[in-house]
Design a protein around this motif. Structure first.
Motif, PDB file in Angstrom:
ATOM      1  N   GLY B 205      26.506  39.806  27.414  1.00 32.85           N
ATOM      2  CA  GLY B 205      26.024  40.159  28.752  1.00 32.85           C
ATOM      3  C   GLY B 205      26.929  39.443  30.447  1.00 32.85           C
ATOM      4  O   GLY B 205      25.916  40.514  31.056  1.00 32.85           O
ATOM      5  N   ALA B 206      27.298  38.907  30.190  1.00 34.14           N
ATOM      6  CA  ALA B 206      27.691  38.701  31.334  1.00 34.14           C
ATOM      7  C   ALA B 206      28.808  39.490  32.449  1.00 34.14           C
ATOM      8  O   ALA B 206      28.888  40.890  31.962  1.00 34.14           O
ATOM      9  CB  ALA B 206      29.787  37.130  31.397  1.00 34.14           C
ATOM     10  N   ASP B 207      28.163  39.379  33.856  1.00 36.30           N
ATOM     11  CA  ASP B 207      29.423  40.892  34.280  1.00 36.30           C
ATOM     12  C   ASP B 207      30.506  40.866  35.195  1.00 36.30           C
ATOM     13  O   ASP B 207      31.339  41.207  36.047  1.00 36.30           O
ATOM     14  CB  ASP B 207      28.271  40.841  35.868  1.00 36.30           C
ATOM     15  CG  ASP B 207      26.927  40.859  35.112  1.00 36.30           C
ATOM     16  OD1 ASP B 207      26.440  41.738  35.245  1.00 36.30           O
ATOM     17  OD2 ASP B 207      25.991  39.659  35.537  1.00 36.30           O
ATOM     18  N   CYS B 208      31.028  38.772  34.514  1.00 32.58           N
ATOM     19  CA  CYS B 208      31.950  39.031  34.664  1.00 32.58           C
ATOM     20  C   CYS B 208      32.546  37.734  34.396  1.00 32.58           C
ATOM     21  O   CYS B 208      32.756  36.968  34.002  1.00 32.58           O
ATOM     22  CB  CYS B 208      32.142  38.034  36.390  1.00 32.58           C
ATOM     23  SG  CYS B 208      34.343  38.103  37.666  1.00 32.58           S
ATOM     24  N   VAL B 209      34.161  37.741  34.224  1.00 34.16           N
ATOM     25  CA  VAL B 209      34.124  36.772  33.268  1.00 34.16           C
ATOM     26  C   VAL B 209      35.619  35.126  33.991  1.00 34.16           C
ATOM     27  O   VAL B 209      36.403  36.409  35.225  1.00 34.16           O
ATOM     28  CB  VAL B 209      35.327  37.075  31.735  1.00 34.16           C
ATOM     29  CG1 VAL B 209      34.713  37.491  31.077  1.00 34.16           C
ATOM     30  CG2 VAL B 209      36.460  38.173  32.287  1.00 34.16           C
ATOM     31  N   TYR B 210      35.612  34.550  33.823  1.00 32.19           N
ATOM     32  CA  TYR B 210      36.726  33.064  34.455  1.00 32.19           C
ATOM     33  C   TYR B 210      37.133  32.909  33.770  1.00 32.19           C
ATOM     34  O   TYR B 210      36.896  31.409  33.880  1.00 32.19           O
ATOM     35  CB  TYR B 210      35.087  32.958  35.793  1.00 32.19           C
ATOM     36  CG  TYR B 210      35.786  31.783  36.670  1.00 32.19           C
ATOM     37  CD1 TYR B 210      37.270  31.693  37.177  1.00 32.19           C
ATOM     38  CD2 TYR B 210      34.834  31.360  37.042  1.00 32.19           C
ATOM     39  CE1 TYR B 210      37.758  30.542  38.378  1.00 32.19           C
ATOM     40  CE2 TYR B 210      35.022  29.406  38.199  1.00 32.19           C
ATOM     41  CZ  TYR B 210      36.504  29.798  38.292  1.00 32.19           C
ATOM     42  OH  TYR B 210      36.760  29.017  39.033  1.00 32.19           O
ATOM     43  N   PRO B 211      38.661  33.054  33.652  1.00 31.81           N
ATOM     44  CA  PRO B 211      39.229  32.438  32.914  1.00 31.81           C
ATOM     45  C   PRO B 211      40.091  30.797  33.493  1.00 31.81           C
ATOM     46  O   PRO B 211      41.037  31.233  34.696  1.00 31.81           O
ATOM     47  CB  PRO B 211      40.416  33.216  32.474  1.00 31.81           C
ATOM     48  CG  PRO B 211      40.779  33.863  33.232  1.00 31.81           C
ATOM     49  CD  PRO B 211      39.012  34.463  34.044  1.00 31.81           C
ATOM     50  N   MET B 212      39.668  30.096  33.843  1.00 31.16           N
ATOM     51  CA  MET B 212      39.679  28.750  34.219  1.00 31.16           C
ATOM     52  C   MET B 212      41.122  28.269  34.597  1.00 31.16           C
ATOM     53  O   MET B 212      41.865  28.522  33.277  1.00 31.16           O
ATOM     54  CB  MET B 212      39.213  27.348  34.409  1.00 31.16           C
ATOM     55  CG  MET B 212      39.518  26.516  35.149  1.00 31.16           C
ATOM     56  SD  MET B 212      39.298  26.594  36.992  1.00 31.16           S
ATOM     57  CE  MET B 212      37.813  26.649  37.485  1.00 31.16           C
ATOM     58  N   GLY B 213      41.833  28.470  35.362  1.00 28.94           N
ATOM     59  CA  GLY B 213      43.299  28.395  35.357  1.00 28.94           C
ATOM     60  C   GLY B 213      44.490  29.280  35.448  1.00 28.94           C
ATOM     61  O   GLY B 213      45.487  28.532  35.265  1.00 28.94           O
ATOM     62  N   LEU B 214      44.155  30.383  35.344  1.00 30.76           N
ATOM     63  CA  LEU B 214      44.715  31.799  35.485  1.00 30.76           C
ATOM     64  C   LEU B 214      45.472  31.573  36.754  1.00 30.76           C
ATOM     65  O   LEU B 214      44.961  31.613  37.954  1.00 30.76           O
ATOM     66  CB  LEU B 214      43.822  32.495  35.172  1.00 30.76           C
ATOM     67  CG  LEU B 214      44.873  34.045  34.901  1.00 30.76           C
ATOM     68  CD1 LEU B 214      45.252  33.906  33.149  1.00 30.76           C
ATOM     69  CD2 LEU B 214      43.932  35.550  34.823  1.00 30.76           C
ATOM     70  N   VAL B 215      46.864  31.946  36.939  1.00 31.23           N
ATOM     71  CA  VAL B 215      47.624  31.664  37.894  1.00 31.23           C
ATOM     72  C   VAL B 215      48.900  32.254  38.851  1.00 31.23           C
ATOM     73  O   VAL B 215      48.773  32.857  39.144  1.00 31.23           O
ATOM     74  CB  VAL B 215      47.906  29.906  38.461  1.00 31.23           C
ATOM     75  CG1 VAL B 215      48.890  29.595  39.547  1.00 31.23           C
ATOM     76  CG2 VAL B 215      46.657  29.129  38.324  1.00 31.23           C
ATOM     77  N   ASP B 216      49.269  32.488  37.086  1.00 24.08           N
ATOM     78  CA  ASP B 216      50.898  33.533  37.867  1.00 24.08           C
ATOM     79  C   ASP B 216      50.398  34.594  37.027  1.00 24.08           C
ATOM     80  O   ASP B 216      49.547  35.416  36.249  1.00 24.08           O
ATOM     81  CB  ASP B 216      51.912  32.256  36.660  1.00 24.08           C
ATOM     82  CG  ASP B 216      51.519  33.038  35.011  1.00 24.08           C
ATOM     83  OD1 ASP B 216      51.911  33.874  34.316  1.00 24.08           O
ATOM     84  OD2 ASP B 216      50.317  32.387  34.312  1.00 24.08           O
ATOM     85  N   GLN B 217      51.242  35.285  37.888  1.00 27.02           N
ATOM     86  CA  GLN B 217      51.497  36.793  37.816  1.00 27.02           C
ATOM     87  C   GLN B 217      51.309  37.877  36.733  1.00 27.02           C
ATOM     88  O   GLN B 217      50.187  38.423  36.673  1.00 27.02           O
ATOM     89  CB  GLN B 217      52.269  37.771  38.662  1.00 27.02           C
ATOM     90  CG  GLN B 217      51.889  38.873  39.070  1.00 27.02           C
ATOM     91  CD  GLN B 217      52.917  39.625  40.194  1.00 27.02           C
ATOM     92  OE1 GLN B 217      53.370  38.701  40.870  1.00 27.02           O
ATOM     93  NE2 GLN B 217      53.968  40.818  39.702  1.00 27.02           N
TER      94      GLN B 217
END
Lengths: 301, 301
Positions: B205-217
């Protein structure tokens, strides 16, 4: 700087029998340290913080004491500068900073949050209880942009002086006058009024006087010579550099709200860069790290 | 960005009969506005504030929404990042910001200040009551630097989803995973775990997900393609610029604690200049004015 004589009697505050609790002893020592910083051959540079990390950054950078900025602190809590903030919120903010700094902490209490001398003294008592060992008290009413009568201000300062004796903590009273901004007449009249008021506040028991708006070299020289007493000036555009202020005999140089202005100016530039250019250089360059930020919240040892 | 489909049902939240008070209506509208910002053709750039003036600087600069930074806010109140702060102090800080911003406000509630789903939901309920219309919830325990079991995190997110329905405010849930930092294995294993967790949180049920530490293209591209769902990345050194993130399909770009790091970095430079050179250029250049600072505390209209 040869103003030591007037404050020699302050050593009477630190007898062991009076300073019973270790906290009281700690505050007494900090107050003594802070007082001494006003009587050295070189200037006391006093940065004004508004929250825990700003206070700790200043302490860690090597400043020997930290003060609060009323504008910075009030606005950080959602109130304009002045005395509109709830007293408990204000005191809680002071206590948060006091918990993490080990250098002396001086607090700007605006005009003392009250019309009567006893109200002002009660405010000072409360901020000392929250951890301060020095206060700034100004002689004008924010809401009305109007100077208090000098006799009224003297009564307030005397009430704080009496409080200082009863507290047994030799708190440092910095008496600010806004005569340079709000007195009648021309520049010369206002400088004269500022000198008159500063002398009266000195004689009422203040430890330092603070003519808000004193900027140019000639006026600083005139004022310091007229007072022969620790004088605080605030950083602003046009103020001579530290070396020149020392030569002029200025005892204390405070940041005022400038660090708040600077931090918010930076956020504005950061915002423009991200929104207009889609890049992050001004956000990332020269920033501290996550670990460094967290370390700023560490309670004092 | 073609992720609109999954959130179409959110319009059911805004029927007039349900939104009884004007405040509730206001929050419902802000939540809807905020949700919509995750489903545009261009990225939502979301600055993270820690107090009233930082939030207002961001709003006034033109950002369409403002979030809080947990590290910045906790440290500003004298606590390290995490859940050590007293809940009332935390909520008071949220409420102060909510009083002065008119754009949607999303609040980082760390891992929800509780071990159980109902505790996490109670925390979210409290921050919504304080004025938030979105939350960040992470899946790791600060104190132990350890990921929660994914099943446990799903239960928490489901509890918040149920709360969202009962509140009748369509709060936006940003589910953060710290798998890229704390999962077992090599980089590839951790990216896989982050994707698995993000899918699970999306489905919970989340509206957005947030992978902390995702940096490179390359990793961003892999992640966004695997999720096909609004994804939040945080600004840090090495992150592609906004235009490139948009091309990669990133829905939301947050500052994280970077503005706090930047502001404290500036104060450190200011300190060094004053202490070492006796000048004030870095303090005065690009600063805002007294009137501008005060205006930042003005309550919302």
């Amino acid at each position: 700087m040869t103003n030591q004589g007037l404050r020699i009697e302050s050593t009477r505050f630190i007898s062991d029998s009076e300073a019973e609790s270790s906290h009281l002893k700690w505050q007494v020592e900090k107050a003594e340290d802070f007082r001494a910083l006003h009587h050295r051959s070189h200037i006391l540079v006093l940065p004004n913080a508004w929250d825990v990390p700003s206070a700790r950054i200043f302490q860690d950078a090597g400043f020997p004491a930290v003060a609060t900025t009323s504008a910075g602190m009030m606005v950080s809590l959602g109130f304009p500068d002045g005395e509109l903030i709830d007293m408990r919120e204000f005191l809680a903010a002071v206590a948060r900073i006091a918990r993490v700094v080990t250098v002396p902490l001086s607090v700007d209490v605006v005009a003392g949050f009250g019309e009567t001398p006893s109200q002002v003294a009660a405010t000072v008592s409360a901020v000392v209880k929250a951890g301060a060992i020095g206060v700034n008290i100004e002689d004008f009413l924010h809401a009305a942009k109007k100077l208090f009568a000098v006799e009224k201000q003297i009564e307030k300062l005397k009430a704080v002086t009496r409080l200082r004796e009863s507290l047994k903590i030799p708190i440092v009273i910095n008496a600010r006058t806004d005569a340079l901004r709000y007195a009648d007449g021309n520049d010369s009249d206002r400088l004269e009024e500022a000198i008159l008021r500063a002398r009266a506040y000195r004689d009422a028991g203040a430890d330092c006087v603070y003519p808000m708006g004193l900027v140019d070299q000639a006026s600083i020289s005139t004022f310091v010579k007229a007072l022969n007493f620790p004088t605080n000036v605030m950083i602003r555009k046009g103020l001579p550099p530290v070396k020149e202020l020392e030569r002029l005999g200025v005892a204390r140089l405070s940041f005022g709200p400038n660090a708040s202005y600077a931090a918010m100016g930076l956020l504005r530039r950061v915002s423009r860069e991200v929104l207009e250019k889609g890049t992050y250089d001004s956000l990332l360059d020269g920033a501290i790290s996550y670990d460094e930020l967290n370390a700023l919240a560490k309670p004092r040892a």
